[in-house]
Design an enzyme around this catalytic site. Structure first.
Site, PDB file in Angstrom:
ATOM      1  N   CYS A  65      44.310 -26.614  11.718  1.00  0.00           N
ATOM      2  CA  CYS A  65      44.228 -25.997  10.379  1.00  0.00           C
ATOM      3  C   CYS A  65      45.581 -25.577   9.839  1.00  0.00           C
ATOM      4  CB  CYS A  65      43.268 -24.803  10.379  1.00  0.00           C
ATOM      5  SG  CYS A  65      43.985 -23.287  11.045  1.00  0.00           S
ATOM      6  N   CYS A  86      41.887 -21.206  13.257  1.00  0.00           N
ATOM      7  CA  CYS A  86      40.869 -21.893  14.067  1.00  0.00           C
ATOM      8  C   CYS A  86      41.124 -21.802  15.563  1.00  0.00           C
ATOM      9  CB  CYS A  86      40.759 -23.354  13.658  1.00  0.00           C
ATOM     10  SG  CYS A  86      42.175 -24.331  14.171  1.00  0.00           S
ATOM     11  N   CYS A 120      45.407 -24.267  18.318  1.00  0.00           N
ATOM     12  CA  CYS A 120      46.796 -24.346  18.797  1.00  0.00           C
ATOM     13  C   CYS A 120      47.193 -23.112  19.601  1.00  0.00           C
ATOM     14  CB  CYS A 120      47.737 -24.514  17.603  1.00  0.00           C
ATOM     15  SG  CYS A 120      47.721 -23.082  16.520  1.00  0.00           S
ATOM     16  N   THR A 137      52.255 -13.863  10.027  1.00  0.00           N
ATOM     17  CA  THR A 137      50.852 -14.139   9.707  1.00  0.00           C
ATOM     18  C   THR A 137      50.582 -13.996   8.213  1.00  0.00           C
ATOM     19  OG1 THR A 137      50.320 -11.840  10.145  1.00  0.00           O
ATOM     20  CG2 THR A 137      50.008 -13.379  11.953  1.00  0.00           C
ATOM     21  N   SER A 138      51.513 -13.343   7.489  1.00  0.00           N
ATOM     22  CA  SER A 138      51.351 -13.214   6.041  1.00  0.00           C
ATOM     23  C   SER A 138      52.326 -14.151   5.321  1.00  0.00           C
ATOM     24  CB  SER A 138      51.594 -11.762   5.634  1.00  0.00           C
ATOM     25  OG  SER A 138      51.441 -11.628   4.255  1.00  0.00           O
ATOM     26  N   ALA A 178      40.730 -10.038  11.426  1.00  0.00           N
ATOM     27  CA  ALA A 178      41.284 -11.330  11.855  1.00  0.00           C
ATOM     28  C   ALA A 178      40.805 -11.686  13.262  1.00  0.00           C
ATOM     29  CB  ALA A 178      42.804 -11.321  11.767  1.00  0.00           C
ATOM     30  N   GLU A 226      21.100 -35.371  15.918  1.00  0.00           N
ATOM     31  CA  GLU A 226      20.985 -34.721  14.596  1.00  0.00           C
ATOM     32  C   GLU A 226      19.837 -33.734  14.470  1.00  0.00           C
ATOM     33  OE1 GLU A 226      21.853 -37.869  11.302  1.00  0.00           O
ATOM     34  OE2 GLU A 226      20.753 -38.839  12.922  1.00  0.00           O
TER      35      GLU A 226
END
Length: 1345
Positions: A47, A52, A55, A272-273, A348, A1276
């Site tokens: 992302c 996400c 990493c 982070t900002s 967060a 599915e």
């Protein structure tokens, strides 16, 4: 920019090895450095925003004050490498590998079946590994917290948690351990077939086989770094990049000097900002100051009246500091600290909290900040320092609004924050409501504080601050002033609510939308605060009988539940499946829970995905230029500035395509006009991805708007804008039936779209060969043959020159069937034109913008029924939003109509469906293919009938369900026996009737919290409605050493198809799985393959593999007869000597399937999968939040090839379906721009969304002769069962509405977000909010369903 341009050396360690970077660029992140410079590709890019967890890596640093080594997890995509001076980084490769030794974390996540596609696994491993480095025996709560920032789209999280729990201290495990029984085991009575049978297994892995965790075996902190921290580098370090200079001073004095010299330069700690802002808004700061080495900014000091915390402390450290203080001080002094702690738990993710600093959080002043409102009401002060000296300013509303008079001066820095203790008779609370519990920005949050005159309930001081309701944190100062001196009672409450709504006003067009919901939360939060304070006052007042004091207003017991927040609990559960026959040979793996073939490689990061392939010689990168208009004529495209950027090689446009540019209505590259925002116009080819992305911004396109622009289904119907003719099925005489019924109900259902959010975005690598125009294409796709054909027609070269390779795909869900061909073809044009290999990797934002997803749906129903609940006539009309091209919309409409009846036998039916043509990116295939949207209409209709008859919905479902061998609306015969068994089994194992009674009892006792229970049956048809799509081929080679190579036409998407194929080959050839290998899916090995989709991948490819193995075994028969005692290797050697071919092609001609739409009949589906799910939820009527208490799923898998994989598919599909129906909301601007383009705005379920108790059972002893070994495709079907959560929520909402005397019938809207739930539970607070006339303003977002 100052340029005495020699950079200092950047020294840090990665996996115990020293890294010296002499040209560190401040714009390079740790993620790209690991992947590109060090070739450590286990850390994944998914992302790019820290949202996400794919990493995640571990960073270790020595704490300058305590001298201890701190290990913490971070998201590498946000960490600038320049910030790592003196740090040690551990990646998944450093934890363990297949070549050296596996770490217990890696072994357990793989063997517990916690990996499917494996793209998120390295991040999961690193989060757990870091947790274990800090807490070798963590609690379950710590495990949940550690994994809260890691997203997984495949597994449904349960097996990942199961692997983590094996390290935890046994806490709330089963009380009957060791007795061979389990408290979760049985339902209402022991007559359930799942309860009685001795051959039912509940273990998918054997804990006892795991190697123990030995903390002494971990990598040590590099001694060289220890020496560096003992005599720290005091000089200032400078790193010059191409556009940015990073300056890291060694002393506080130097920092202040630098800040005076560069007042505009921001201080950067966690990034982070600044990181996401620089990425998405294109902010660029030529100089960045890093105070990371300044120990003064990490000082914590305690005094008698408060706590001072250094601005450089991370939020995770702040959390620990506050928790320690709360444990030391009396309760009355820690009100503010506890409020802060409450928000720090959900703010967060663990990784972000480890990186973000307290100072950065405060100074960023985001309108949605979770801590600033509490700090503001808690009277925190900011200690500022500059060369001039120090000063203190209050963290006040003026500071938060950024008023110059109350702000930092440009040369000042925030050194620390002072937070005073609270006092007796003072109460502080914090509130927040977000789209989901964890890792989500709040819609609204609040800090509230009240101080009473001692011994009374008279307000002496009041302070209320909100976040999320304006451009900055908003203080309700005026309202608070006017309430001073008032008593804390109902009169004050009413006045306070009116005043708050007046002061904290939000315009109808406010950014972020959800305006009425936010207004309601403003007063709902205050009401919660009012109740909390009343409760506390009661406790305090008892020992103080004050003369003449009034009694406090009594809180009715039914209101008390409003005070409790939903706790985060670790899910428990049981998975039941039928064990294999005791006579089955031990080496025959079919029916056993075999681990995913790549599981261990996923866990070590050694599994290679498309973008992990090492850089090829002369490789170039490609980036796509997309339309910014929804419907317009392209007047001109100016490429001149882009081509001047260093490193840019070329720009590919439609003119460069030698063959066919897509189809007439669906161009690969736009020509003359664009049909939606996000349509691809051209593509930049450059030496690096950074250069290509910079060039995109320099391309100037002029447009001329066209009319009409259509986004919504409503507009499409108005303009008669459709993609294909209406599809229709009818049976019985519907008009006549409507005349003979007791009652008729009509209603509407809106189902929002859904983004695939596969963890691995679309990516492709095209390598041109030097001769004969040959191409090798490595692509992440479900349909390599389609990519091959598209590239062939685009380049105008024969298909036989193009080879597509698919090793594994990081999640597909239907989103990688059609789309990869477009990206493959555009990249191939680039490769042909430049003669270089081309790599195209989509950013998450582009992927979400360009690719489209599940079709939003609008359904209308009219149902006629008798008073006893028997439905006699049903008329449903559905419209789906197809976007700007046909894609799969016609097929989705057909499948939708075919599947609408679900499990119900209704004699008079009419189903109609249309696909709307709109100016949105074209929607496409998605797991379930229309069924999850359409059947929601059918089930909503059942619920409406139940409400009108005054009967519970499950009674109506039972009354109308198929009971005997019968025919569907399209005249296909089937036997519903397994459907009925699943339904009864589900009612039984879930103790449904008892829990329905308990929920009703709970609802009588609680006004502000309500419980709902729902049970949903399912008849899911599997396969494509055409025989030719069910064919499959396989190629099996036996080599002279006895090893076997299997290739087939299916693609490994995480669903374990390769594992199942080897299980089949192992059984057929009667050899162990260790002799078998699958390398990849390649169009050169197996040609003309069909997309791996429609749940039949393992079915049909399994038949082909079986066929190939049987051919080979038949050839070997004479040799085996001759030497029956021989070994496999001996037989193979003999066969080779006798010139017997050891290679065979297997083929399966496919299940018969056809549909005649003229007649409205056919046999479109080979078979059905039956299932049922029961879910129970609890909602908070004041905020709209809900918690999932329990889910039980019973699925008819017949004879599962691999119960671990099949249960994983069911759980993963269920959680993905639950996301569709509860949190996943796509927001579009009135101009047709998708707002939700990443994990920040688009919320897929996280680990805290899993039901507290989650049980899955495979129905025992059922058979189907048609398929391979009587198995069924389960990819599915579980998706729709997620709707049991949706209907449990609507059940709870209906209970609230009934109690409040509001009409029970309400328009059904999915997803059931907190906004929808809160506004549906109408009460005095929703009544008092101001409402806007929609005609008077332009909304922030539009509804496209």
């Amino acid at each position: 920019m100052p340029c005495p341009s020699r950079s200092d050396e950047l020294v840090f360690f990665v996996n115990g090895r020293k890294v010296i970077e002499r040209n560190a660029d401040p714009e390079v992140t740790l993620l790209s450095f690991l992947r590109k410079n060090l070739r450590l590709t286990g850390t994944k890019y998914a992302c790019g925003r820290g949202g996400c967890g794919a990493c995640t890596v571990m960073v270790s640093k020595r704490d300058p004050t305590s001298q201890e080594i701190r290990h913490f997890s971070v998201t590498a995509c946000l960490v600038p490498i320049c910030s790592l001076y003196g740090a040690a980084v551990t990646t998944v490769e450093g934890v363990g590998s297949m070549k050296t030794r596996l770490h217990p974390v890696q072994e357990r996540i793989a063997k517990s079946h916690g990996t499917q596609c494996g793209f998120c696994t390295p991040g999961m491993v690193m989060s757990m590994y870091t947790l274990l480095r800090n807490h070798p025996q963590p609690s379950e709560e710590q495990l949940l917290e550690a994994l809260g920032g890691n997203l997984c789209r495949c597994t449904g999280y349960r097996p990942i948690l199961a692997s983590g729990k094996t390290f935890c201290l046994e806490s709330n495990g089963c009380q009957q351990k060791g007795t061979g029984k389990c408290c979760l085991d049985l339902g209402e009575n022991d007559s359930s077939s799942l309860g009685r049978k001795s051959d039912i297994c509940t273990e998918l892995f054997v804990k006892e086989e795991f190697q123990p965790l030995d903390p002494t075996q971990e990598l040590i902190f590099p001694p060289e770094l220890l020496r560096m921290t003992e005599n720290p580098e005091k000089r200032t370090l400078t790193f010059h990049g191409e556009r940015v200079t990073w300056i890291s001073p060694g002393t506080f004095k130097d920092l202040l000097e630098l800040k005076a010299k560069h007042p505009e330069a921001p201080l950067i700690l966690g990034n982070t900002s600044l990181g996401p802002a620089m990425r998405s808004k294109g902010c660029l700061y030529p100089i960045l100051l890093s105070p990371a080495r300044i120990s003064e900014l990490n000082v914590v000091s305690k005094t008698n009246d408060g706590l001072t915390i250094g601005a450089g402390c991370s939020l995770a450290q702040v959390k620990d500091i506050l928790a320690e203080r709360v444990s030391e001080l009396p309760e009355e002094k820690t009100q503010t600290y506890r409020a802060l702690l409450k928000h720090l738990k959900s703010l967060a993710s663990q990784q972000i909290r480890n990186m973000a600093s307290l100072g950065g959080h405060i100074i960023s002043r985001h309108s949605y900040s979770d801590l600033n409102p509490i700090l503001a009401v808690g009277n925190a002060t900011l200690n500022l320092t500059s060369e001039e000296g120090t000063r203190r300013i209050p963290l006040s509303e003026h500071f938060l609004a950024g008023l110059a008079s109350a702000d930092l001066k440009p040369e000042e820095i925030l050194e620390s924050v002072y937070i005073p203790h609270s006092q007796k008779w003072e109460f502080v609370s914090a509130f927040r409501q977000a789209q989901c519990q964890q890792n989500a920005l709040p819609d609204v949050n609040a800090g509230m504080r009240v101080l009473f005159k001692e011994g009374t309930d008279i307000i002496e001081d009041l302070s209320i601050t909100y976040g999320g309701v304006g451009a900055a944190t908003v203080s309700a100062h005026k309202s608070c002033q006017q309430l001073l001196g008032r008593q804390w009672d109902e009169l004050m409450l009413d006045e306070a609510c009116r005043r708050l709504l007046d002061e904290v006003s939000l315009p109808g067009w406010a950014p972020g939308g959800r305006v009425e919901f936010k207004r309601t939360l403003v007063v709902s939060f205050f009401f919660k605060f009012y109740l909390q304070v009343l409760q506390e006052l009661k406790k305090l007042i008892k020992p103080f009988p004050v003369p003449n004091s009034r009694r406090y207003p009594e809180i009715s017991d039914r209101f008390l539940s409003a005070l409790e927040d939903f706790p985060g609990t670790v899910p428990q559960g049981v998975q039941r499946y039928q064990s294999v026959d005791s006579h089955q040979p031990l080496q025959d793996p079919v029916g056993r829970p075999v681990m995913h073939l790549s599981g261990l490689k996923h866990a070590t990061g050694e599994a290679e995905f498309c973008d992990d392939i090492p850089m090829v010689d002369k490789e170039l990168c490609m980036a796509l230029v997309t339309s910014t208009r929804a419907y317009a004529k392209i007047i001109s495209v100016d490429l001149s500035e882009a081509l001047e950027i260093p490193g840019v090689v070329d720009v590919i446009t439609a003119k460069d395509i030698p063959g066919i540019n897509g189809t007439k209505d669906d161009k690969l590259l736009a020509v003359d006009e664009v049909l939606c925002v996000g349509q691809i116009i051209c593509a930049v080819v450059a030496e690096t991805d950074v250069q290509a992305k910079r060039a995109i911004e320099k391309i100037k396109i002029t447009y001329e708007e066209l009319e009409p622009i259509i986004f919504t289904i409503e507009d499409a119907i108005k303009h008669n804008s459709f993609l294909c003719p209406e599809k229709k099925l009818e049976q019985g005489n519907i008009e006549e039936a409507f005349e003979k019924v007791d009652q008729i109900v009509e209603g509407e259902v809106h189902v929002g779209g859904q983004e695939h959010f596969y963890m691995e975005t679309q990516r492709v690598l095209v390598i041109p060969k030097t001769e004969d125009k040959e191409l090798d294409i490595y692509v992440s796709t479900q349909d390599p043959a389609h990519v091959q054909k598209t590239v062939s027609s685009t380049l105008n070269i024969p298909i036989n020159r193009i080879t597509c390779h698919v090793k594994r795909v990081g999640g597909g869900f239907g989103g990688k069937i059609g789309r990869p061909a477009v990206f493959g073809a555009i990249a191939a044009v680039g490769a042909l034109k430049t003669g270089h290999p081309i790599r195209l990797v989509l950013d998450r934002e582009d992927d979400m913008l360009i690719t489209g997803g599940r079709h939003p749906l609008f359904g209308k129903y009219k149902v006629g029924f008798m008073n006893n609940g028997r439905i006699k006539a049903l008329d449903i009309e559905c419209f789906i939003n197809g976007g700007c091209t046909l894609d799969d919309s016609e097929l989705v409409t057909e499948f939708l109509i075919l599947k609408l009846e679900n499990a119900y036998k209704i004699r008079n039916l009419r189903f109609r469906g249309r696909a709307c043509l709109t100016n949105l990116p074209s929607n496409t295939a998605f797991r379930g293919f229309g069924f999850p949207q359409g059947t929601l209409v059918t089930e909503s209709c059942i619920t409406a009938v139940a409400a009108k008859c005054g009967l519970p919905p499950e009674k109506i479902r039972e009354k109308n369900m198929y009971r005997t061998v019968d025919k569907t609306i399209y005249k296909q015969a089937f036997n519903p026996e397994s459907l009925i068994r699943c339904w009864n089994e589900c009612l039984d194992v879930s103790s449904f009737h008892n829990r329905r009674k308990q929920a009703e009892e709970f609802n009588k006792k609680n006004y502000w919290k309500k419980r709902g229970v729902a049970v949903i049956p399912m008849k899911f048809s599997v396969g494509f409605a055409a025989t030719s799509y069910h064919q499959a081929a396989a190629l099996v080679h036996i080599y002279t050493d006895g090893s076997v190579l299997v290739t087939h036409g299916g693609n490994e998407l995480g669903q374990g198809i390769h594992t199942k194929m080897l299980q089949v080959a192992s059984r057929e050839l009667k050899i162990p799985m260790s002799h078998l290998h699958i390398c990849e899916t390649s169009t050169a090995m197996v040609p003309n393959t069909i997309a791996t989709a429609a749940s039949v991948g393992a079915d049909i490819n399994g038949k082909a593999v079986q066929n190939a193995c049987q051919i080979l075994l038949k050839r070997l028969e004479p040799i085996i007869k001759k030497n029956p005692e021989g070994t496999w290797e001996e037989w193979i050697e003999a066969a080779f000597e006798q010139r017997i071919s050891l290679s065979a092609t297997g083929y399966f001609r496919g299940y018969k399937a056809f549909m005649d739409w003229e007649k409205g009949e056919g046999d479109p589906f080979p078979y059905y999968v039956y299932g049922a799910a029961c879910s129970e939820v609890e909602i908070d009527c004041l905020t709209g939040a809900h918690k999932k208490i329990r889910t039980d799923i019973v699925m008819d898998a017949c004879c599962s090839l691999n119960p671990a994989i099949d249960i994983g598919q069911i759980e993963g599909a269920f959680i993905q379906g639950m996301g569709l129906y509860t949190t996943e909301e796509l927001k579009y601007s009135p101009e047709g721009v998708l707002y939700s383009r990443g994990p920040d705005e688009y919320k897929i379920p996280t680990i805290s969304d899993v039901p507290e108790e989650f049980n899955v059972s495979l129905l025992p002893s059922s058979q189907t002769p048609l398929t391979i070994y009587s198995s069924k495709g389960l990819g599915e079907s579980g998706m729709f069962l997620g709707s049991s959560v949706f209907f449990a929520i609507t059940d709870a909402v209906a209970a609230a509405r009934k109690e409040r005397d509001i009409a029970e019938d309400f328009t059904v809207k999915s997803p059931a977000t907190p906004e929808w739930v809160r506004m549906a539970c109408a009460d005095r607070f929703t009544e008092m909010i101001p409402r806007d006339d929609p005609k008077t303003f332009k909304p922030w977002s539009i509804t496209v369903a």
